[in-house]
Enzyme design. Structure first.
Site, PDB file in Angstrom:
ATOM      1  N   ASP A   7       0.852  -1.186   0.000  1.00 19.95           N
ATOM      2  CA  ASP A   7       0.000   0.000   0.000  1.00 19.95           C
ATOM      3  C   ASP A   7       0.891   1.240   0.000  1.00 19.95           C
ATOM      4  O   ASP A   7       1.513   1.565   1.010  1.00 19.95           O
ATOM      5  CB  ASP A   7      -0.911  -0.012   1.232  1.00 19.95           C
ATOM      6  CG  ASP A   7      -1.669   1.291   1.426  1.00 19.95           C
ATOM      7  OD1 ASP A   7      -1.965   1.946   0.408  1.00 19.95           O
ATOM      8  OD2 ASP A   7      -1.956   1.645   2.588  1.00 19.95           O
ATOM      9  N   ILE A   8       0.942   1.940  -1.141  1.00 19.55           N
ATOM     10  CA  ILE A   8       1.761   3.135  -1.284  1.00 19.55           C
ATOM     11  C   ILE A   8       0.861   4.337  -1.029  1.00 19.55           C
ATOM     12  O   ILE A   8       0.000   4.673  -1.854  1.00 19.55           O
ATOM     13  CB  ILE A   8       2.402   3.218  -2.680  1.00 19.55           C
ATOM     14  CG1 ILE A   8       3.215   1.952  -2.964  1.00 19.55           C
ATOM     15  CG2 ILE A   8       3.286   4.453  -2.790  1.00 19.55           C
ATOM     16  CD1 ILE A   8       3.711   1.846  -4.393  1.00 19.55           C
ATOM     17  N   GLY A   9       1.029   4.976   0.128  1.00 11.27           N
ATOM     18  CA  GLY A   9       0.182   6.087   0.514  1.00 11.27           C
ATOM     19  C   GLY A   9       0.867   7.425   0.352  1.00 11.27           C
ATOM     20  O   GLY A   9       1.985   7.516  -0.173  1.00 11.27           O
ATOM     21  N   ASN A  10       0.208   8.473   0.819  1.00 11.22           N
ATOM     22  CA  ASN A  10       0.764   9.817   0.693  1.00 11.22           C
ATOM     23  C   ASN A  10       1.988  10.026   1.576  1.00 11.22           C
ATOM     24  O   ASN A  10       2.897  10.773   1.204  1.00 11.22           O
ATOM     25  CB  ASN A  10      -0.307  10.847   1.060  1.00 11.22           C
ATOM     26  CG  ASN A  10      -1.371  10.967  -0.005  1.00 11.22           C
ATOM     27  OD1 ASN A  10      -1.108  11.400  -1.114  1.00 11.22           O
ATOM     28  ND2 ASN A  10      -2.590  10.569   0.332  1.00 11.22           N
ATOM     29  N   ALA A  12       3.423   7.197   3.629  1.00 14.44           N
ATOM     30  CA  ALA A  12       4.100   5.960   4.024  1.00 14.44           C
ATOM     31  C   ALA A  12       3.837   4.863   2.989  1.00 14.44           C
ATOM     32  O   ALA A  12       2.853   4.903   2.252  1.00 14.44           O
ATOM     33  CB  ALA A  12       3.614   5.497   5.397  1.00 14.44           C
ATOM     34  N   ILE A  13       4.758   3.906   2.954  1.00 18.56           N
ATOM     35  CA  ILE A  13       4.612   2.708   2.125  1.00 18.56           C
ATOM     36  C   ILE A  13       4.553   1.522   3.076  1.00 18.56           C
ATOM     37  O   ILE A  13       5.496   1.268   3.830  1.00 18.56           O
ATOM     38  CB  ILE A  13       5.793   2.552   1.155  1.00 18.56           C
ATOM     39  CG1 ILE A  13       5.908   3.769   0.243  1.00 18.56           C
ATOM     40  CG2 ILE A  13       5.653   1.266   0.345  1.00 18.56           C
ATOM     41  CD1 ILE A  13       7.238   3.880  -0.451  1.00 18.56           C
ATOM     42  N   LYS A  14       3.451   0.807   3.055  1.00 22.95           N
ATOM     43  CA  LYS A  14       3.268  -0.317   3.958  1.00 22.95           C
ATOM     44  C   LYS A  14       3.201  -1.617   3.176  1.00 22.95           C
ATOM     45  O   LYS A  14       2.660  -1.663   2.072  1.00 22.95           O
ATOM     46  CB  LYS A  14       1.983  -0.152   4.771  1.00 22.95           C
ATOM     47  CG  LYS A  14       1.986   1.033   5.713  1.00 22.95           C
ATOM     48  CD  LYS A  14       0.679   1.097   6.492  1.00 22.95           C
ATOM     49  CE  LYS A  14       0.657   2.273   7.450  1.00 22.95           C
ATOM     50  NZ  LYS A  14      -0.615   2.338   8.203  1.00 22.95           N
ATOM     51  N   ASP A  96      -6.883   3.256  -1.818  1.00 19.09           N
ATOM     52  CA  ASP A  96      -6.912   2.925  -0.396  1.00 19.09           C
ATOM     53  C   ASP A  96      -8.333   2.913   0.141  1.00 19.09           C
ATOM     54  O   ASP A  96      -8.694   2.066   0.975  1.00 19.09           O
ATOM     55  CB  ASP A  96      -6.040   3.887   0.407  1.00 19.09           C
ATOM     56  CG  ASP A  96      -6.405   5.359   0.189  1.00 19.09           C
ATOM     57  OD1 ASP A  96      -7.111   5.670  -0.780  1.00 19.09           O
ATOM     58  OD2 ASP A  96      -5.970   6.199   1.008  1.00 19.09           O
TER      59      ASP A  96
END
Length: 247
Positions: A7-10, A12-14, A96
């Site tokens: 999950d590539i977010g604004n 963080a990358i999880k 997301d």
């Protein structure tokens, strides 16, 4: 089956590693090389990548040599889903938000669920009956609110979140920093509680699921029973992957 979800977010990358449907490990990453090292260690059968900030092609290419089977690039408008998407413009829908909806539908089948994903933005989304994503609302998150007051005014300072997220936030600030902190934090809590009340008036059996980086701040301040599921997006991505590679 062992699978990898990304999950590539604004901010963080999880990643999450699932084995036999159970989340075994998760963490935050910074680069595609870190992700490749994780994938080489885990040797997943399949993987799924989701992003709200940039195309996933480069991440997928970096990951593919370490994945035994399929690397699915999640696209909300085209990727087959295990629930109905009733959003009017699916091509503009954040990956997301939709993944969280899939996760909520999986965890609460046949139930109305309100998802509160509190991070860079405060996203409030409704899943009807555990089978249909209806949409919701998007508002600035806590840090964006602090930054906006500083950036778009001449003299207001940049205020940070308190270190102790469980500490009370005085309603009446007695200096400029505490006044900003009260306005942003107490205002955001009142806003979210108001949304919960409005949805519960319309859907009395509604369940509320809380996720996102600021969940620890909101959880003790929200009304009624709240299910805190920090890895909701990763869970939803895993269910989307299973839907595509096993069914």
């Amino acid at each position: 089956m062992r699978s990898l979800t990304v999950d590539i977010g604004n901010t963080a990358i999880k990643y999450g590693c699932f084995e036999d449907g159970v989340l075994r490990e998760s963490a935050v990453l910074q680069t595609d090389q870190q992700l490749l090292a994780i994938a080489k260690r885990l040797t997943p059968a399949h993987a799924i990548i989701s992003s709200v900030v940039s195309p996933t092609a480069a991440w997928s290419a970096a990951l593919r040599p370490a994945v035994l089977g399929q690397v699915l690039e999640f696209a909300p408008a085209t990727t087959p889903l295990p629930l109905r998407n009733a959003y009017a413009t699916p091509h503009t829908l954040g990956a997301d938000r939709l993944a969280a909806a899939v996760g909520a539908a999986w965890l609460r089948p046949n139930a109305d669920t309100l998802i509160l994903d509190v991070g860079t933005a405060i996203k409030c989304d409704w899943v009807e009956g555990g089978h249909t994503f209806r949409g919701g609302s998007i508002a600035p998150g806590l840090r964006l609110r602090f930054q906006a007051l500083h950036t778009f005014t001449g003299r207001l300072p940049l205020v940070e979140l308190p270190t102790d997220l469980g500490a009370p936030v005085p309603l009446t600030g007695d200096d400029t920093q505490s006044a900003i902190r009260s306005g942003v934090l107490n205002g955001a809590v009142a806003e979210v509680n108001g949304l919960i009340d409005s949805y519960r008036e319309r859907h009395p059996t509604l369940g509320v699921v809380l996720a996102g980086g600021d969940a620890n701040f909101f959880q003790p301040r929200l009304k009624g029973r709240i299910f805190v599921i920090p890895e909701l997006v990763l869970i939803g991505l895993h269910r989307i992957l299973v839907h595509n590679v096993e069914e």
